[in-house]
Design an enzyme around this catalytic site. Structure first.
Site, short mmCIF file in Angstrom:
data_model
loop_
_atom_site.label_atom_id
_atom_site.label_comp_id
_atom_site.label_asym_id
_atom_site.label_seq_id
_atom_site.Cartn_x
_atom_site.Cartn_y
_atom_site.Cartn_z
N LYS A 52 -30.95 -18.60 52.67
CA LYS A 52 -32.10 -17.69 52.54
C LYS A 52 -32.56 -17.61 51.08
CE LYS A 52 -30.67 -15.03 56.59
NZ LYS A 52 -30.01 -13.84 57.16
N GLN A 96 -26.84 -8.53 55.44
CA GLN A 96 -26.35 -9.59 56.32
C GLN A 96 -25.29 -9.04 57.28
OE1 GLN A 96 -27.65 -12.61 56.55
NE2 GLN A 96 -26.18 -13.45 58.00
N ASP A 119 -35.98 -7.98 58.28
CA ASP A 119 -35.25 -8.50 59.45
C ASP A 119 -35.86 -7.98 60.75
OD1 ASP A 119 -33.14 -10.29 59.13
OD2 ASP A 119 -31.75 -8.76 58.42
#
Ligand code: GUN
Length: 286
Positions: A52, A96, A119
């Site tokens: 990412k 995460q 997200d």
């Protein structure tokens, strides 16, 4: 059969993002900025986050990685989230997952400001997406809708069967496919479902997100179906440098010839998933 090349589409969209980034830098006076919080040293999570960060670099975004050890307290984690929520120089951030057992994941996701939740996991974003309002859409479902559109695959009026009901993939995917834009008739199958094979055979579009390698076999697929394989299970392999290989939920070798379109694993849905995070960050920066 047409192989859906996620790598190729991701490369094209990345170039478009890079161009738009140049415009945003001119307008905002700085690059879009994505931050990531990573807890612990899980190999899978570390490599996902590294990818990412690398993606950000490639399109001209600023990126920051905030790391904690496995024994981080909820208080420390919430303090870091609070700081990012209030940092005007950060457009969006992610925590995460998975997190260590002593941390309440839902509480963490709810602590992220919805406007920075790139997200798309915050209940406010999930609710807005469900209601068809502007929101951040989670990465995998967004990546799949982009693939379907770029390959010109007809979804309107088609029967879309989704295997799996996770909050990250199956459920949001089912909502997007049933909305007016995609206009499919949707069936969601899960661990409590009966007649799975019979229902799968009736699918024009089969989206599989179960994490069960090779679950979908040839006898479950209609001739000419579109197959989207979200499965990415890491299994040991002596044929790769890393000692691992990724396998999907579809028995690709036997299923592929029956399909009109199919995504490979790796190189199908995966590259698109990473891209969606960049698109959400771009939207946040705008
Ligand atoms: N873990 C596995 N996939 C994801 C994702 O898309 N976002 C976050 N934050 N964690 C993950």
């Amino acid at each position: 059969m047409i192989l859906i090349d996620g790598k190729k589409v991701a490369k094209e969209v990345k170039e478009e993002i890079a161009q738009e980034t140049t415009e945003i830098i001119k307008k905002n006076g700085r690059a879009p900025h994505l931050a990531a919080i990573l807890v612990g040293h899980d190999g899978g999570s570390e490599s996902y986050v590294n990818f990412k960060m690398k993606d950000c670099q490639e399109v001209g975004f600023q990126s920051s990685l905030i790391r904690f050890e496995d024994d981080v307290t909820e208080k420390e984690l919430f303090a870091a989230i609070d700081k990012l929520n209030n940092d005007d120089g950060v457009d969006g951030f992610i925590v995460q997952l998975p997190l260590p057992k002593h941390i309440d994941e839902n509480k963490v996701l709810e602590a992220i400001k919805p406007e920075k939740d790139v997200d798309g996991f915050h209940p406010v974003n999930v609710g807005k997406m469900t209601a068809g309002l502007a929101s951040f859409v989670s990465a995998t479902p967004m990546g799949i809708t982009i693939l379907l559109k770029r390959y010109g695959i007809e979804t309107s009026g088609k029967h879309c069967v989704i295997l799996g009901r996770s909050n990250i993939v199956g459920r949001p995917m089912s909502i997007l496919m049933s909305q007016r834009e995609m206009n499919s008739t949707v069936t969601v199958l899960h661990s409590g479902s009966q007649n799975i094979k019979e229902i799968c055979i009736s699918a024009d579009i089969l989206i599989v997100a179960m994490g069960k390698p090779g679950f979908v076999t040839e006898d479950m697929v209609k001739d000419g179906a579109v197959i989207i394989d979200v499965g990415t299970t890491r299994i040991k392999s002596d044929k790769t440098k890393s000692g691992f290989k990724l396998v999907g939920d579809v028995d690709f070798d036997n299923v592929a010839e029956k399909c009109s379109y199919i995504t490979p694993v790796p190189g199908g849905v995966g590259p698109m998933t990473r891209l969606a995070l960049l698109l959400n960050t771009l939207q946040a920066a705008k």
